[in-house]
Design a protein around this motif. Sequence first.
Motif, PDB file in Angstrom:
ATOM      1  N   LYS A  87       0.752  -1.339  -0.196  1.00 40.19           N
ATOM      2  CA  LYS A  87       0.053   0.144   0.053  1.00 40.19           C
ATOM      3  C   LYS A  87       0.870   1.231  -0.091  1.00 40.19           C
ATOM      4  O   LYS A  87       0.557   2.466  -0.698  1.00 40.19           O
ATOM      5  CB  LYS A  87      -0.899  -0.156   1.161  1.00 40.19           C
ATOM      6  CG  LYS A  87      -2.039  -0.928   1.069  1.00 40.19           C
ATOM      7  CD  LYS A  87      -2.790  -1.262   2.487  1.00 40.19           C
ATOM      8  CE  LYS A  87      -3.480   0.052   2.961  1.00 40.19           C
ATOM      9  NZ  LYS A  87      -4.331  -0.193   4.136  1.00 40.19           N
ATOM     10  N   SER A  88       1.950   1.268   0.779  1.00 41.78           N
ATOM     11  CA  SER A  88       2.859   2.344   0.783  1.00 41.78           C
ATOM     12  C   SER A  88       3.357   2.749  -0.703  1.00 41.78           C
ATOM     13  O   SER A  88       3.872   3.851  -1.039  1.00 41.78           O
ATOM     14  CB  SER A  88       3.842   2.073   1.789  1.00 41.78           C
ATOM     15  OG  SER A  88       3.451   2.134   3.052  1.00 41.78           O
TER      16      SER A  88
ATOM     17  N   VAL B 150      -5.406   6.042  -0.020  1.00 40.33           N
ATOM     18  CA  VAL B 150      -5.227   4.384  -0.384  1.00 40.33           C
ATOM     19  C   VAL B 150      -5.430   3.579   1.235  1.00 40.33           C
ATOM     20  O   VAL B 150      -5.723   2.595   0.963  1.00 40.33           O
ATOM     21  CB  VAL B 150      -3.777   4.371  -0.549  1.00 40.33           C
ATOM     22  CG1 VAL B 150      -3.259   3.021  -0.476  1.00 40.33           C
ATOM     23  CG2 VAL B 150      -3.573   4.929  -1.836  1.00 40.33           C
ATOM     24  N   ASN B 151      -4.976   4.139   2.221  1.00 40.98           N
ATOM     25  CA  ASN B 151      -5.281   3.159   3.412  1.00 40.98           C
ATOM     26  C   ASN B 151      -6.571   3.065   3.765  1.00 40.98           C
ATOM     27  O   ASN B 151      -6.885   1.928   4.249  1.00 40.98           O
ATOM     28  CB  ASN B 151      -4.489   3.933   4.591  1.00 40.98           C
ATOM     29  CG  ASN B 151      -3.790   2.985   5.896  1.00 40.98           C
ATOM     30  OD1 ASN B 151      -3.775   2.105   5.649  1.00 40.98           O
ATOM     31  ND2 ASN B 151      -4.052   3.720   6.815  1.00 40.98           N
TER      32      ASN B 151
ATOM     33  N   VAL C   3      -8.049   0.940   0.161  1.00 42.27           N
ATOM     34  CA  VAL C   3      -7.502  -0.350  -0.107  1.00 42.27           C
ATOM     35  C   VAL C   3      -7.077  -1.067   1.110  1.00 42.27           C
ATOM     36  O   VAL C   3      -6.026  -1.022   1.796  1.00 42.27           O
ATOM     37  CB  VAL C   3      -5.907  -0.326  -1.072  1.00 42.27           C
ATOM     38  CG1 VAL C   3      -5.419  -1.450  -1.286  1.00 42.27           C
ATOM     39  CG2 VAL C   3      -6.353   0.816  -2.169  1.00 42.27           C
TER      40      VAL C   3
ATOM     41  N   MET D  28       0.792   6.181   6.057  1.00 44.52           N
ATOM     42  CA  MET D  28       0.234   4.905   6.092  1.00 44.52           C
ATOM     43  C   MET D  28       0.508   4.141   7.473  1.00 44.52           C
ATOM     44  O   MET D  28       1.575   3.758   7.892  1.00 44.52           O
ATOM     45  CB  MET D  28       1.233   4.040   4.903  1.00 44.52           C
ATOM     46  CG  MET D  28       0.451   2.782   4.478  1.00 44.52           C
ATOM     47  SD  MET D  28      -1.054   3.315   3.718  1.00 44.52           S
ATOM     48  CE  MET D  28      -0.534   4.220   2.507  1.00 44.52           C
TER      49      MET D  28
END
Length: 405
Positions: free
Chosen positions: A41-42, A176-177, A180, A73
């Motif tokens: 994810k990062s 994103v965190n 996802v 993140m």
Amino acid sequence: MTGGTSTEPADTGRFAAVARWWRSALSSSGDERDTLLIVAKSTLAATLAWLIAYDVLDARSPAFAPFSAVLMMQVTVYRSVVQSLRYVGAVVAGVLVQAALGFLAGPDLLTFVLVALVALTIGRWRLLGVQGPQVATAAFFAFSTYTTASGDAERFRALGEIVLLVLIGSAIGTAVNVLVAPPLRHRSAEYGIHSLAHTLHGLLADMHPVLAEGVPDGDTTGGWRARAERTGDMIGEARSGLLTSKESALLNPRRLLRRHRGHPGFQGYESVLGALERTLYQVASLTRGLDRSRTEDEARGPFLQRYAAFLESAGAVAEVLTTLDETTLLPQARRLERLTDEAEARRDEVVEETRRLSLSLADPSAPYGILVTEATRLLEEFRYTSQVLLDVAREADRGQGSTRR
């Protein structure tokens, strides 16, 4: 040849460890999979941030965006949102400090001293938390950008670009965190309980067979006492895991999914954790009583045999807690209740033995009063734990039934 062959087992061991790590990460949930997921994810967040900063905006310092994205993140969605707000606030404060002092005093050494002094002072503000040092970091980067730019218009543009890139990176990292596979760490609370219950079960399992044979020696009781008193760090880690579990549900879209709606919550786990903490303290008191008084008398052996039976039944209760699982909480809670009833029967036999042997429970030189008192307290905590888990499990079961309907 001996030099070559001696490295082969070590190399093989390292390769085997790496292979086990990857198998664990790919086959089941746990720390390994969590690590793999956060790296992926990062990487995704940093790539998206770089793409926008470098290719779309053609920024002079595009690295601010991916750096900010990775920094956001966090282990929970809640922490991502909170840290994102604090980080952006810290960066904006640092840039504003540099802008105000730079345009007033110019890019000289005295200005830098003033920028550092004001930025480091603002960074001590408790509201910014761990992001406080970012005020000075942003101010220093802004000062560097300010001194290399030519003309006020370019300086304004450069400082504004820093803020924009940080906003973009923070937004991408947080998004994103959240979107996802947002981390939902319900099991962190269970892991803490498992850890403390394993410690309790292991200690009781070692104690009861020794006590059944007679009065233990000083080395044995001293070892029990030391083990029981070395649980402070474990209790702290368990509470940290519980806090992470509670935070992971905040602002997390996954909790709206059907399979997470019936989660029993954390109030019950918090109560169980508190009961385990008190139980470990009581076992520590119990071991201190055994360690202080080891004088053999005619009644000591029969009493300790009864007491060993109680500790064995208490160990069976602790063993259930080592496998506590939210998916099977109701049958586990019922089993815990049955085992607590058995432990109560063994405690009653201990009390009856003291009466049969006419033992004084008030004599401070004998351990009988302390041991009976601690047995009663242990039983009370086990009874409380089983009732809490029963209530939580039944409530969760009703919640799942209403969801299915």
